[in-house]
Scaffold this active site. Structure first.
Site, PDB file in Angstrom:
ATOM      1  N   GLY A  24       2.121  -5.946   2.099  1.00  0.00           N
ATOM      2  CA  GLY A  24       3.101  -4.964   1.630  1.00  0.00           C
ATOM      3  C   GLY A  24       4.334  -5.770   1.299  1.00  0.00           C
ATOM      4  O   GLY A  24       4.560  -7.006   0.931  1.00  0.00           O
ATOM      5  N   PHE A  25       5.477  -4.963   1.375  1.00  0.00           N
ATOM      6  CA  PHE A  25       6.543  -5.472   0.929  1.00  0.00           C
ATOM      7  C   PHE A  25       7.181  -6.712   1.857  1.00  0.00           C
ATOM      8  O   PHE A  25       7.710  -7.704   1.345  1.00  0.00           O
ATOM      9  CB  PHE A  25       7.786  -4.305   1.177  1.00  0.00           C
ATOM     10  CG  PHE A  25       7.648  -3.385  -0.042  1.00  0.00           C
ATOM     11  CD1 PHE A  25       7.908  -3.521  -1.519  1.00  0.00           C
ATOM     12  CD2 PHE A  25       7.093  -1.891   0.031  1.00  0.00           C
ATOM     13  CE1 PHE A  25       7.695  -2.660  -2.464  1.00  0.00           C
ATOM     14  CE2 PHE A  25       6.861  -0.883  -1.025  1.00  0.00           C
ATOM     15  CZ  PHE A  25       7.460  -1.371  -2.047  1.00  0.00           C
ATOM     16  N   GLY A  26       6.902  -6.416   3.326  1.00  0.00           N
ATOM     17  CA  GLY A  26       7.400  -7.376   4.132  1.00  0.00           C
ATOM     18  C   GLY A  26       6.677  -8.792   3.994  1.00  0.00           C
ATOM     19  O   GLY A  26       7.215  -9.656   3.940  1.00  0.00           O
TER      20      GLY A  26
ATOM     21  N   GLU B   6       7.750  15.158  -2.023  1.00  0.00           N
ATOM     22  CA  GLU B   6       7.451  14.600  -3.315  1.00  0.00           C
ATOM     23  C   GLU B   6       6.126  15.175  -3.808  1.00  0.00           C
ATOM     24  O   GLU B   6       5.970  15.689  -4.929  1.00  0.00           O
ATOM     25  CB  GLU B   6       7.417  13.165  -3.336  1.00  0.00           C
ATOM     26  CG  GLU B   6       8.895  12.382  -3.094  1.00  0.00           C
ATOM     27  CD  GLU B   6       8.958  10.999  -2.992  1.00  0.00           C
ATOM     28  OE1 GLU B   6      10.152  10.535  -2.910  1.00  0.00           O
ATOM     29  OE2 GLU B   6       7.889  10.661  -2.529  1.00  0.00           O
TER      30      GLU B   6
END
Length: 425
Positions: A15-17, A173
């Site tokens: 993921g992002f990390g 959203e």
């Protein structure tokens, strides 16, 4: 990867990390292995747009090997980690293999929590993976197709009722986008039903939507959703979810699809290590993101509970994970090279935002509170810049531009089995 005598760093999660950590270790004097059970990095903030037919999976996902192609010291391994043997310093894999490490970075993320009501799981769809998004997209589109063929008004009403549980950014959203899908994109596509009559219900147990935002922005989000035709129900908790809908407070809502966008819990890294966890299961970490009692192990992103002294752990946001990943990567690169290590991790909060629909959003950027079109424009620009590669940015920009001018959505194909329930282990 052949043994080289260099320190071995294993990163679990792309993921992002995890991806930020791998990129920060590019060219370092270490052999780095990035493990993930999928072969791609997923831009999760836009996952709901795949679920609502605005984007295709390829628009928000890129193969890990492509993203790390220029890092010869980084190996990509598609495998599922199932545990950690901290005493042996090995990561346990689902196929029985063990992967040795000198340093371990856990970036395993979070899953949705049903607050102990796991009997609801088979009847509510969650949104954490591409499989989840495609299953939701299939369920939404299939509901309209089935309603078109039905001669029973009660069945049509049920099929065209979509309930979303959770009034945070994801729930807001989803509700706004489903309402727009029904009222604009699909409005002229059917002969016997009027998609504009679809009912979208957003249920939040708390007193207001977007509780982490300023009350004035929460009120704007409520008004904007109601303008789109969304029914917002506040202050009543879900009592039951079954195959035919849900009960909120004392009210029964028969629904064709129930989407769960409420609480999350960290994946079981704390249990793997046998260390102290926060209420949501996240590993409590030290100021350098290392795990107490295991200085060679680091936890970042949603699987970590990091408190800088304010008494409130950092939120589970993509910028937190990216900054922690880059920080730990730099720290380990410096440690291995014998250089001075960076001081304690410090999160730089550049703001939070949530989109409500076409040209509607709320945002807090550098202390400035925005709403409406300006917030939506800021949201669009920030998300484009956060995407990991130019191809994705260009593709998303083209799709957004086309959708803005035409109200169209290009990813509306039904494939596979629409009735299949998504899972979130």
């Amino acid at each position: 990867m052949m043994p080289t005598g260099k320190p071995k760093i294993v990163i679990v999660g792309s993921g992002f990390g995890g991806l930020a950590a791998a990129k920060a270790l590019h060219g370092s004097a270490a052999d780095v292995t990035l493990i993930d059970r999928t072969n791609h990095h997923l831009f999760q903030p836009l996952l709901y747009q795949v679920a609502t037919a605005a984007l295709s999976p390829a628009d928000i996902a890129t193969a890990n090997r492509v993203l790390l192609r220029g890092s010869p010291n980084v190996r990509v391994l598609m495998a599922e980690a199932t545990g950690v043997d901290a005493s042996a310093r090995e990561v346990l894999l689902a196929d029985g293999r063990r992967l040795a490490y000198d340093y371990l970075i856990l970036a395993t993320g979070a899953a949705y929590s049903f607050f102990g009501n796991d009997a609801w799981r088979p009847h509510a769809r969650v949104l954490k993976s591409l499989d989840d998004a495609l299953a939701i997209r299939a369920a939404l589109l299939d509901a309209f197709e089935r309603a078109e063929q039905s001669n029973d008004p009660a069945e049509v009403r049920k099929l065209l009722t979509f309930a979303i549980v959770g009034g945070g950014p994801t729930g807001v959203e989803m509700a706004g986008t489903i309402a727009e899908l029904a009222r604009t994109t699909l409005a002229r596509d059917f002969t016997y039903i009027d998609p504009r009559q679809a009912r979208v219900v957003l249920c939040e147990a708390g007193g207001r939507l977007l509780a982490a935002f300023d009350p004035a922005l929460s009120a704007y989000a409520d008004e904007a959703l109601e303008a789109l035709g969304v029914e917002v129900r506040l202050g009543k908790a879900v009592q039951e979810i079954d195959a035919n809908g849900l009960t909120v407070g004392d009210d029964r809502i028969d629904a064709g699809a129930v989407l769960w966008c409420a609480g999350t819990q960290a994946r079981p890294a704390a249990r793997w290590l046998g260390v102290e966890a926060a209420r949501n299961g996240a590993v409590k970490v030290r100021p350098d993101c290392s795990v107490p009692g295991h200085p060679e192990v680091f936890a970042i992103g949603d699987v970590a509970s990091y408190d800088s002294g304010s008494g409130h752990p950092l939120p589970g946001l993509a910028p937190v994970a990216k900054q922690q990943g880059a920080y730990v990567g730099r720290l380990l690169a410096a440690r291995i090279a014998g250089r001075a290590e960076p001081s304690a991790f410090r999160y730089r909060d550049y703001g939070t935002m949530a989109v409500i629909g076409r040209s509607r959003a709320v945002a807090v950027l550098a202390g400035l509170k925005l709403k409406g079109f300006l917030a939506w424009l800021a949201w669009s620009l920030v998300h484009l810049m956060l995407m990991v590669d130019f191809r994705s940015r260009l593709s998303v920009y083209i799709n957004w531009s086309w959708a803005w001018f035409t109200y169209g959505r290009g990813a509306r194909l039904l494939m596979g089995e629409p009735g299949r329930a998504a899972s979130d282990p």
